[in-house]
Design a protein around this motif. Structure first.
Motif, PDB file in Angstrom:
ATOM      1  N   GLN A 418       0.416  -1.216  -0.032  1.00  0.00           N
ATOM      2  CA  GLN A 418      -0.213  -0.232  -0.209  1.00  0.00           C
ATOM      3  C   GLN A 418       0.866   1.444  -0.023  1.00  0.00           C
ATOM      4  OE1 GLN A 418      -2.401  -0.315   3.311  1.00  0.00           O
ATOM      5  NE2 GLN A 418      -3.373  -1.845   2.498  1.00  0.00           N
ATOM      6  N   LYS A 419       2.054   1.167   0.608  1.00  0.00           N
ATOM      7  CA  LYS A 419       2.426   2.639   0.921  1.00  0.00           C
ATOM      8  C   LYS A 419       3.625   2.884  -0.995  1.00  0.00           C
ATOM      9  CE  LYS A 419       4.119   2.787   5.609  1.00  0.00           C
ATOM     10  NZ  LYS A 419       3.471   3.932   5.569  1.00  0.00           N
ATOM     11  N   PRO A 425       2.779  11.287   1.954  1.00  0.00           N
ATOM     12  CA  PRO A 425       4.125  11.898   2.262  1.00  0.00           C
ATOM     13  C   PRO A 425       4.063  11.307   3.992  1.00  0.00           C
ATOM     14  CG  PRO A 425       1.630  13.177   2.059  1.00  0.00           C
ATOM     15  CD  PRO A 425       1.850  12.214   1.442  1.00  0.00           C
ATOM     16  N   ILE A 426       4.690  11.500   4.677  1.00  0.00           N
ATOM     17  CA  ILE A 426       4.968  11.578   5.852  1.00  0.00           C
ATOM     18  C   ILE A 426       3.760  11.801   6.542  1.00  0.00           C
ATOM     19  CG2 ILE A 426       7.478   9.979   6.050  1.00  0.00           C
ATOM     20  CD1 ILE A 426       8.281  12.844   7.467  1.00  0.00           C
ATOM     21  N   LEU A 427       3.041  11.338   7.344  1.00  0.00           N
ATOM     22  CA  LEU A 427       1.866  11.931   8.406  1.00  0.00           C
ATOM     23  C   LEU A 427       1.015  12.375   7.337  1.00  0.00           C
ATOM     24  CD1 LEU A 427       4.175  14.869  10.608  1.00  0.00           C
ATOM     25  CD2 LEU A 427       3.881  11.971  11.176  1.00  0.00           C
ATOM     26  N   GLY A 477      -5.525  20.550   1.558  1.00  0.00           N
ATOM     27  CA  GLY A 477      -4.261  20.228   1.025  1.00  0.00           C
ATOM     28  C   GLY A 477      -4.251  19.181   2.097  1.00  0.00           C
ATOM     29  N   LEU A 478      -5.905  18.396   2.722  1.00  0.00           N
ATOM     30  CA  LEU A 478      -5.462  17.080   3.559  1.00  0.00           C
ATOM     31  C   LEU A 478      -5.269  15.804   1.887  1.00  0.00           C
ATOM     32  CD1 LEU A 478      -9.265  17.477   4.527  1.00  0.00           C
ATOM     33  CD2 LEU A 478      -7.232  17.147   5.736  1.00  0.00           C
ATOM     34  N   ASP A 479      -4.468  14.917   2.551  1.00  0.00           N
ATOM     35  CA  ASP A 479      -4.021  14.242   1.580  1.00  0.00           C
ATOM     36  C   ASP A 479      -5.147  13.051   1.015  1.00  0.00           C
ATOM     37  OD1 ASP A 479      -1.259  14.656   1.715  1.00  0.00           O
ATOM     38  OD2 ASP A 479      -1.497  14.542   3.992  1.00  0.00           O
ATOM     39  N   TRP A 723      -0.879   8.349  11.384  1.00  0.00           N
ATOM     40  CA  TRP A 723      -1.885   9.941  10.493  1.00  0.00           C
ATOM     41  C   TRP A 723      -1.959  10.802  11.247  1.00  0.00           C
ATOM     42  CZ3 TRP A 723      -3.919   8.754   5.842  1.00  0.00           C
ATOM     43  CH2 TRP A 723      -3.812   7.325   4.758  1.00  0.00           C
ATOM     44  N   VAL A 724      -2.567  11.847  11.103  1.00  0.00           N
ATOM     45  CA  VAL A 724      -3.418  13.090  11.164  1.00  0.00           C
ATOM     46  C   VAL A 724      -4.387  13.815  11.015  1.00  0.00           C
ATOM     47  CG1 VAL A 724      -2.834  15.335  11.786  1.00  0.00           C
ATOM     48  CG2 VAL A 724      -0.752  13.803  11.493  1.00  0.00           C
TER      49      VAL A 724
END
Length: 757
Positions: A418-419, A425-427, A477-479, A723-724
């Motif tokens: 999956q990565k 991006p990180i976080l 700007g959410l991922d 995750w954030v």
């Protein structure tokens, strides 16, 4: 026999308190107007209870937000940060419940957790080493006098000293034992005040007694009540328990000088056994919880009368009571006009349970009750319910195999795949699912339900809102994005409306916390899915962006736990039926190109037995596999998320890891990220997103606050696992505060990414 209830719903038959309180929050009405609405509700309810013939009528079970918070305020257990705001008593109370952000300061709300094994949430009192516990409030006395002035004799209800000390969060070095003398004095002063007011009975609620109790717990209880009872004077004390049995302390309880003891015969598996083995004192009243306060099905008079007869033959002075507060069921069937009597004849809401209590009282006092109309009609109900079974559903459940609970490849391999597939991006940042359900969203849904607009118009509006939501998230700007859930009224009701086997009410609202009310659907029969439920909305949202959009589903355990379940089959069987239906939806989402699917299990812990010895054999051994059954058929490249909120999860972290999701988001901000230590201690393998800010408060967290939260998380969680995200869905928040909070979340995350680089 006499009759009693432990407590009654308090938001008003049509949620009058909710709407008035929210108007007060918006500055549209004064505190006096809010208080008048509350008074009207109380007076109407006392009249209802009195007219029903109920013998023991509660008072002080009313609350603007939560009775545990009320009890903390009553005894001056108010953290200094709230006192320093220098605002009114009412606003200080609401600041503790919701947080405060204004010219007088900026404080977060107290933590909020599930009330034992229910969907109700209580505010966790917080005590500092410098806190002076004392009788400081007047609410119980005012409401007792208010009822008395109306000619209604009541038994005031207070959260008991033991349960209060066990639920409190201790922020300093002092623990429960250090506050014993002060709390004994405070409760003694409370009884002295009620004695002056000529109260006959006072009810102390001690539900914590149904947990596994160790020697220290029992010693604490004994110390507290040796002190309190010695000062009860003329007051009769009812020690009320619920949500289970008191096997660890039964003999000590019955030896105390309580005038009445309330025991649960619905969830208390060993309650009758304890009485049969140890007896029950002749000089005390047994308040027998035989009418289910947590479910909406009619009481089975044949079974209940047999139990009451058995107690009577033992010479036990019995009061017929609810098993717990009726807070957990809707007000009345009177507002339900669409469901036919074929269904409603089987239901009993709070007011109808008053009728049941009155009928049970009459039947127990009647020699030949088998010939009475009420008894005959009740027996017929339980003989005639046959239209709830589906052979195909039962055959499918019976055909489940062990391999259906296992997803391959294993987590570590999936994580690598999956990565590489997503290149996030990180976080990575995301939200939990829902976006604000603004007035126009609610109006659109209402117009469609009333037939004022066509389905095409309804859908076009929702598509417009989804497009706006996707655009906003891209701008912020959410991922990983969500579609906003504008087509959904409730995360359980929405699915129930599309599943076979469910029934829905019009106005059967139940308080979840504060002003938040839910309308749980009713599982009438075997559950199945006849067509896709979310695919169209998710596919449309994904078509609007190159970023990943999560498909949003509710998990089978939560759908079961946030519904009123059947009582004719096990909840395990009912949950597996739902799991198979949601599994079909998961596979359809994947087949239609949705690569990230979130299956929320917000209520996973809700029916977890209160005794740890029962956790696996009675619940986790099937609840965790039920979740795995939902997602075990997807490809390695499909990322499965889940979300859990407002419960204590630290003690079941290993079981949560066994759910085998790829990412799990938790509520964490109100509990000061206490879950982090448990994640680290248990070598939690799943990627995780502890909430960085509290969405149940209107305050907007600063960039610095969120940075600090993420930094604290990184001390316990590997950066490639974190995750954030916010604590929970944003459905109940306003648009302005939501946008501001999410912008700060993304800014804080980017700041940390730059620092880490």
């Amino acid at each position: 026999m006499l009759t009693s209830i432990i407590g009654f719903p308090r938001v008003g038959t049509l949620r009058e308190l909710k709407f008035a309180t929210e108007k007060y929050f918006r500055g549209e009405i004064s505190a006096c107007e809010l208080q008048q609405t509350a008074k009207n509700i109380r007076q109407t309810q006392w009249a209802t209870l009195k007219n029903s013939g109920l013998d023991f009528i509660p008072s002080n079970d009313f609350s603007f937000y939560d009775c545990t918070l009320d009890t903390a305020v009553l005894f001056n257990i108010i953290p200094e940060r709230y006192k320093k705001l220098n605002i009114s008593e009412l606003d200080t109370y609401f600041a503790m419940a919701r947080g405060y952000q204004g010219e007088n300061g900026d404080v977060k709300a107290l933590a909020m957790k599930k009330w034992f094994n229910t969907n109700y949430h209580y505010m966790v009192p917080e005590i500092e080493d410098t806190t002076e516990i004392k009788l400081a409030g007047t609410k119980p006395f005012e409401q007792f006098n208010e009822a008395k002035a109306l000619g209604v004799k009541t038994k005031p209800v207070i959260v008991g000293a033991f349960t209060l000390l066990k639920l409190i969060r201790y922020t300093g070095s002092k623990q429960a034992e250090d506050f014993c003398d002060d709390i004994i004095k405070a409760y003694s002063d409370l009884l002295a005040e009620f004695s002056k007011l000529d109260a006959e009975w006072v009810q102390f609620d001690e539900p914590y007694l149904v947990h596994d109790l160790n020697k220290e717990d029992i010693a604490l209880f004994n110390k507290l009540y040796n002190g309190i009872i010695s000062n009860k004077k003329s007051i009769k004390l009812l020690l009320q328990t619920y949500f289970g049995d008191v096997r660890d302390i039964y003999n000590q309880l019955t030896a105390f000088d309580f005038d009445g003891i309330g025991l649960d015969f619905i969830e208390g598996k060993k309650t009758l056994e304890l009485i049969e083995k140890n007896g029950f004192p002749e000089d005390k009243l047994l308040f027998a919880g035989v009418v289910n306060g947590k479910n909406i099905w009619k009481n089975n008079y044949k079974k209940t009368l047999a139990l009451l007869s058995e107690l009577k033959t033992k010479g036990i002075n019995t009061v017929i009571s609810s098993s717990c507060s009726l807070l957990h069921v809707p007000y009345t069937l009177k507002n339900e006009t669409k469901l036919s009597a074929e269904y409603t004849s089987h239901f009993s809401f709070a007011e109808e349970k008053l009728i049941e209590l009155a009928e049970l009282k009459f039947l127990t006092d009647t020699d030949n009750f088998e010939n009475e109309t009420a008894y005959i009609a009740n027996c017929k109900l339980f003989e005639n319910r046959t239209n709830c079974y589906d052979d195909a559903v039962q055959k499918r459940v019976a055909g489940i195999q062990e391999k259906d609970f296992t997803r391959l490849p294993e987590f570590n391999e999936r994580e690598k795949i999956q990565k590489k597939e997503f290149e996030l991006p990180i976080l990575p940042t995301t939200t939990i699912g829902s976006f604000p359900q603004t007035s126009d969203v609610k109006a659109n849904r209402s117009s469609f339900k009333k037939g004022n607009i066509s389905e095409k118009e309804y859908n076009e509006f929702n598509r417009k809102k989804i497009a706006e939501c996707i655009s906003l998230q891209e701008e912020i700007g959410l991922d990983v994005l969500v579609h906003g859930e504008f087509e959904r009224n409730d995360m359980v009701e929405y699915f129930g409306e599309q599943l076979n086997g469910y029934l829905f009410t019009e106005k059967a609202w139940v308080q979840s916390y504060g002003t938040r009310c839910v309308k749980p659907p009713i599982i009438w029969g075997d559950v199945s899915r006849s067509k896709p439920m979310t695919v169209e909305w998710s596919v449309y949202a994904q078509s609007l962006t190159d970023k990943l959009v999560k498909g949003m589903l509710t998990g089978p355990v939560t759908i079961l736990n946030w519904s009123f379940p059947r009582e004719d089959i096990s909840i395990k069987e009912s949950t597996y039926q739902i799991a198979l239906a949601i599994r079909d939806e998961v596979l359809d989402l994947e087949a239609n190109g949705i690569k990230v699917i979130q299956i929320d299990e917000a209520a996973l812990r809700e029916k977890l037995p209160l005794r740890k010895s029962d956790w696996y054999c009675e619940y986790l051994d099937w609840a965790i596999p039920a979740f795995r059954l939902v997602h075990s058929g997807v490809k390695a490249e499909t990322q499965i998320h889940t979300h859990m909120c407002y419960s204590e999860f630290t003690d079941i972290i290993p079981a949560i890891d066994q759910m085998d999701a790829d990412v799990i988001t938790f509520e964490a901000s109100r509990s000061d990220l206490l879950i982090l230590d448990s994640l680290k201690k248990n070598n939690f393998k799943t990627e995780v997103g502890p909430g960085v800010y509290d969405i149940h408060s209107p305050r907007v967290p600063s960039v610095e606050e969120i940075e600090n939260a993420i930094t604290k998380m990184l001390e316990k969680i590997s950066i490639d696992k974190l995750w954030v995200n916010p604590d929970c869905g944003l459905k109940t928040r306003g648009e302005t505060e939501t946008t501001a909070s999410l912008k700060n979340l993304v800014t804080a995350t980017k700041n940390l990414r730059n620092k880490i680089k």
